[in-house]
Motif scaffolding. Structure first.
Motif, PDB file in Angstrom:
ATOM      1  N   ASP A   1     -11.006  43.720  33.327  1.00  0.00           N
ATOM      2  CA  ASP A   1     -11.174  45.046  32.715  1.00  0.00           C
ATOM      3  C   ASP A   1     -12.630  45.204  32.315  1.00  0.00           C
ATOM      4  O   ASP A   1     -13.221  44.286  31.745  1.00  0.00           O
ATOM      5  N   ASP A   2     -13.212  46.367  32.625  1.00  0.00           N
ATOM      6  CA  ASP A   2     -14.618  46.570  32.285  1.00  0.00           C
ATOM      7  C   ASP A   2     -14.807  47.101  30.860  1.00  0.00           C
ATOM      8  O   ASP A   2     -15.936  47.379  30.453  1.00  0.00           O
ATOM      9  N   HIS A   3     -13.724  47.230  30.101  1.00  0.00           N
ATOM     10  CA  HIS A   3     -13.818  47.541  28.676  1.00  0.00           C
ATOM     11  C   HIS A   3     -13.732  46.216  27.920  1.00  0.00           C
ATOM     12  O   HIS A   3     -12.639  45.664  27.739  1.00  0.00           O
ATOM     13  N   ARG A   4     -14.871  45.714  27.484  1.00  0.00           N
ATOM     14  CA  ARG A   4     -14.964  44.350  26.966  1.00  0.00           C
ATOM     15  C   ARG A   4     -14.052  44.108  25.764  1.00  0.00           C
ATOM     16  O   ARG A   4     -13.375  43.076  25.689  1.00  0.00           O
ATOM     17  N   ILE A   5     -14.028  45.051  24.836  1.00  0.00           N
ATOM     18  CA  ILE A   5     -13.223  44.859  23.627  1.00  0.00           C
ATOM     19  C   ILE A   5     -11.751  44.733  23.975  1.00  0.00           C
ATOM     20  O   ILE A   5     -11.041  43.857  23.464  1.00  0.00           O
TER      21      ILE A   5
ATOM     22  N   ALA B   1      -6.296  49.585  36.122  1.00  0.00           N
ATOM     23  CA  ALA B   1      -6.147  50.566  37.206  1.00  0.00           C
ATOM     24  C   ALA B   1      -7.405  51.389  37.396  1.00  0.00           C
ATOM     25  O   ALA B   1      -7.710  51.840  38.511  1.00  0.00           O
ATOM     26  N   ASP B   2      -8.162  51.598  36.316  1.00  0.00           N
ATOM     27  CA  ASP B   2      -9.370  52.425  36.383  1.00  0.00           C
ATOM     28  C   ASP B   2     -10.639  51.584  36.402  1.00  0.00           C
ATOM     29  O   ASP B   2     -11.704  52.044  35.998  1.00  0.00           O
ATOM     30  N   LEU B   3     -10.523  50.357  36.854  1.00  0.00           N
ATOM     31  CA  LEU B   3     -11.687  49.479  36.955  1.00  0.00           C
ATOM     32  C   LEU B   3     -12.786  50.148  37.765  1.00  0.00           C
ATOM     33  O   LEU B   3     -12.541  50.647  38.859  1.00  0.00           O
ATOM     34  N   GLY B   4     -13.987  50.174  37.239  1.00  0.00           N
ATOM     35  CA  GLY B   4     -15.101  50.795  37.943  1.00  0.00           C
ATOM     36  C   GLY B   4     -15.186  52.293  37.741  1.00  0.00           C
ATOM     37  O   GLY B   4     -16.075  52.949  38.287  1.00  0.00           O
ATOM     38  N   GLY B   5     -14.256  52.870  36.983  1.00  0.00           N
ATOM     39  CA  GLY B   5     -14.315  54.290  36.691  1.00  0.00           C
ATOM     40  C   GLY B   5     -13.846  55.183  37.809  1.00  0.00           C
ATOM     41  O   GLY B   5     -14.093  56.389  37.789  1.00  0.00           O
ATOM     42  N   THR B   6     -13.181  54.629  38.838  1.00  0.00           N
ATOM     43  CA  THR B   6     -12.709  55.442  39.948  1.00  0.00           C
ATOM     44  C   THR B   6     -11.200  55.480  39.963  1.00  0.00           C
ATOM     45  O   THR B   6     -10.536  54.663  39.341  1.00  0.00           O
ATOM     46  N   ALA B   7     -10.662  56.443  40.685  1.00  0.00           N
ATOM     47  CA  ALA B   7      -9.211  56.587  40.751  1.00  0.00           C
ATOM     48  C   ALA B   7      -8.753  56.872  42.162  1.00  0.00           C
ATOM     49  O   ALA B   7      -8.265  57.938  42.471  1.00  0.00           O
TER      50      ALA B   7
END
Length: 255
Positions: free
Chosen positions: A10-14, A61-67
């Motif tokens: 996940d690219d959201h570290r927290i 699912a939204d890794l990288g900010g794409t869908a």
């Protein structure tokens, strides 16, 4: 006690660190975290080389900010430190390179179309990011038993999407079957992203002949662009030509 090795991607570290800490509190779970698709692929490769393979991959699912919603997503690559590999592409890449790893997709919201695509790509589960820890652990242990886990509210929509995808695939396969062997080879080159000149060099044909073949492919598939032809080809299960070795026969053999 046999421990379950889990990799959180996940690219959201927290969020990734919080989830990893919660899972690590379980006595039979060992957790690592990666902040991107390329980082996850490197973790998997390193673990495999050390004989300590991961059992389950939890992918945003939204890794990288794409869908992305279909197989046109960019393939996962291992060597690009800063490259963006979206969640659905990571599922596809991991299932291909590490078939023993089970995959669960973590989603902000329910989306039947994307959940159906995740299952088609090889995921074993789709769960909400805000689900309880006990629910997530149930899914993790379930996919290790080759179970498929979906939120009940998604079942009807996912079944509808899978039925529609099967229908589209059947139609796409019928259209691809109408191509000649040479046209299919040209289509595989198109799926690999090769331009007319590159296709001509690879198949030992003139650019004019390749142009004719490409026009015939578009006409028989009933599409008006290379992008549409590639999307249809992927629905039919047509993969790209192998660019790593000389696997193409000389043009005189198939032309």
């Amino acid at each position: 006690m046999q421990r379950i090795r889990v990799l959180v991607v996940d690219d959201h570290r927290i969020f990734a660190e919080s989830l990893a800490a919660a899972l690590a509190a379980e006595p039979d779970v060992e957790v690592s975290a990666a902040g991107s698709g390329p980082a996850a692929l490197r973790c998997l490769e390193r673990a495999a080389a050390e004989g300590r393979r991961f059992d389950v991959l939890l992918v945003d699912a939204d890794l990288g900010g794409t869908a992305p919603s279909g197989p046109s997503a960019v393939p996962a690559r291992t060597g690009d430190e800063d490259g963006v590999v979206d969640g659905m592409s990571l599922v596809t890449g991991v299932r291909s390179a590490h078939p023993r790893v089970r995959i669960v997709v973590l989603a902000e919201k329910d989306d039947p179309r994307r959940a159906a695509f995740a299952l088609q790509a090889g995921a074993g589960g789709w769960v909400a990011k805000d689900c309880s820890l006990s629910r997530l652990l149930t899914v993790i242990r379930g996919v290790l038993r080759d179970e498929t886990h979906l939120p009940p509210a998604l079942l009807t929509g996912v079944l509808r999407e899978l039925t529609a995808a099967r229908k589209h695939r059947t139609e796409s396969e019928r259209l691809v079957e109408s191509l000649t062997p040479r046209e299919r080879e040209v289509l595989r080159c198109m799926v690999a992203g090769l331009g007319r000149k590159a296709v001509a060099e690879r198949l030992y044909l003139s650019p004019h002949t390749v142009r004719t073949h490409m026009q015939n492919v578009l006409g028989k598939l009933g599409v008006h662009s290379t992008l549409a032809a590639v999307a249809l080809a992927r629905r039919a299960g047509v993969g790209p030509v192998d660019l790593t070795g000389d696997v193409v026969e000389r043009g005189s053999q198939l032309a």
